[in-house]
Scaffold this motif. Structure first.
Motif, short mmCIF file in Angstrom:
data_model
loop_
_atom_site.label_atom_id
_atom_site.label_comp_id
_atom_site.label_asym_id
_atom_site.label_seq_id
_atom_site.Cartn_x
_atom_site.Cartn_y
_atom_site.Cartn_z
N PRO A 243 6.93 4.19 4.13
CA PRO A 243 7.15 4.90 2.86
C PRO A 243 6.68 6.36 2.91
N ALA A 244 5.50 6.59 3.53
CA ALA A 244 5.02 7.97 3.66
C ALA A 244 5.92 8.78 4.58
N TRP A 245 6.43 8.14 5.64
CA TRP A 245 7.31 8.82 6.59
C TRP A 245 8.60 9.28 5.90
N ILE A 246 9.21 8.40 5.11
CA ILE A 246 10.47 8.77 4.48
C ILE A 246 10.24 9.81 3.39
N ARG A 247 9.09 9.77 2.71
CA ARG A 247 8.79 10.82 1.73
C ARG A 247 8.62 12.16 2.40
N LEU A 248 8.00 12.16 3.59
CA LEU A 248 7.85 13.40 4.34
C LEU A 248 9.21 13.99 4.68
N LEU A 249 10.11 13.17 5.21
CA LEU A 249 11.44 13.66 5.57
C LEU A 249 12.18 14.18 4.34
N ARG A 250 12.02 13.47 3.22
CA ARG A 250 12.65 13.92 1.97
C ARG A 250 12.07 15.25 1.51
N ASP A 251 10.75 15.34 1.46
CA ASP A 251 10.11 16.53 0.92
C ASP A 251 10.31 17.74 1.81
N ARG A 252 10.45 17.52 3.13
CA ARG A 252 10.68 18.63 4.06
C ARG A 252 12.16 18.86 4.33
N ALA A 253 13.01 18.14 3.60
CA ALA A 253 14.46 18.32 3.68
C ALA A 253 14.99 18.14 5.10
N TYR A 254 14.44 17.14 5.81
CA TYR A 254 14.94 16.87 7.16
C TYR A 254 16.31 16.22 7.08
N ALA A 255 17.25 16.74 7.83
CA ALA A 255 18.57 16.14 7.98
C ALA A 255 18.89 16.10 9.46
N GLY A 256 19.24 14.93 9.96
CA GLY A 256 19.52 14.83 11.38
C GLY A 256 19.55 13.39 11.84
N TRP A 257 19.48 13.24 13.15
CA TRP A 257 19.53 11.91 13.75
C TRP A 257 18.19 11.20 13.66
N ALA A 258 18.25 9.92 13.32
CA ALA A 258 17.10 9.03 13.36
C ALA A 258 17.43 7.95 14.39
N ILE A 259 16.71 7.96 15.50
CA ILE A 259 17.00 7.04 16.60
C ILE A 259 16.12 5.81 16.48
#
Length: 317
Positions: free
Chosen positions: A272-288
């Protein structure tokens, strides 16, 4: 990755490196099978990737590397066609030559690495990929003699080469992303901070691996947050905890890692913390999505995708 997407999910082909997936008894038998029946070997892997629900694949070491793919299907175009007919994309390629090169600070070793990287980059571009994930050199076992210290001066030499390699790859349309491989010089928080400071962000990017960061004794959420602007691809994997500080680092270190990896949601990664980080930092890309040598990779990756879609993507969106 399709234009406009925020997160796209792929799988590293190391996930399929388990004898049980092929009905075999050993890793040596897998390699022999790949040599004897390459089409059956590769078709089963690509079919498995498609069945798992991902849309991308990351190539890795032999028998899952780019040379093997071309040899099997006859050309880059034919390999690309095999991906396309399954709805797959080549998202990235893993380059393990730094770890295997020994003292790559020597000019002859550097020339050999650059030559291999350039040829790999040309293949990636021909398959519409622009990311080369690179494993860093391994550290020395704690207490080994004579002791080799990963201090500023040694890190600077390595960083200088990575900067040059990154610029060379960029000229060929490919970006270099350092992978946080446990027991390498780029996994524990201090080591990642040091290498990120010394490398040029224009040419050296980052591929965090959540499980390897945990195995190295660090927190992937805190670590990646400090360097989020360098992340262009990420390996999503879970781990049960840190390995002992005095773990033997040798040619079997990757086998030792496997006992510490586990299924998605069963380990120490705070998803949950990981996905919030990606959301808040506007990460867009591949998740392997990656599981080293999973006995049932199709089921495990599909289960991981279910967890992601049901529990994580609603938070991300």
């Amino acid at each position: 990755m399709a234009k406009g997407d925020r997160l796209c999910f792929g799988v590293d082909l190391v996930t399929f490196f388990h004898p049980g997936f092929f009905g075999l008894q050993s890793h040596d038998a897998i390699i022999e099978h790949a040599r004897a029946e390459p089409h059956a070997f590769w078709d089963k892997i690509l079919d498995g990737a498609e069945a798992s629900g991902v849309t991308g694949v990351e190539l890795t070491f032999s028998p899952f590397n780019w040379q093997d793919a071309i040899k099997t299907y006859g050309s880059v175009d034919r390999f690309g066609a095999e991906l396309t007919k399954r709805g797959l994309t080549l998202c990235s390629g893993f380059f393990a030559e730094l770890e295997a090169a020994g003292d790559f600070t020597q000019q002859e070793a550097q020339r050999a690495i650059i030559d291999k990287a350039e040829r790999y980059a040309d293949f990636l571009k021909a398959c519409s990929s622009d990311i080369m994930v690179i494993g860093a050199p391994l550290r020395q076992t704690l207490g080994a003699q004579p002791a080799i210290f990963h201090d500023f001066d040694r890190a600077k030499v390595i960083a200088d080469f990575l900067n040059r390699l990154g610029a060379i790859l960029y000229a060929r349309g490919v970006r270099l992303a350092l992978h946080t491989e446990a027991h390498s010089i780029f996994a524990a928080a201090r080591d990642v901070d040091l290498m990120m400071m010394l490398t040029d962000p224009a040419y050296v990017h980052m591929c965090p691996d959540t499980a390897h960061i945990i195995v190295a004794g660090s927190d992937p959420v805190q670590l990646v947050d400090r360097h989020h602007e360098r992340m262009i691809i990420a390996h999503w994997k879970d781990a049960i905890g840190q390995m002992p500080a005095d773990t033997q680092i040798d040619e079997h270190i990757h086998d030792r890692h496997q006992a510490y990896f586990c299924g998605f949601g069963l380990g120490r990664v705070d998803w949950p913390a990981w996905i919030r980080l990606l959301r808040d930092r506007a990460y867009a890309g591949w998740a392997i999505l990656e599981l080293d040598a999973a006995p049932d990779p199709v089921r495990d990756i599909a289960n991981g995708l279910t967890l992601v879609r049901q529990a994580l993507l609603p938070v991300y969106r």
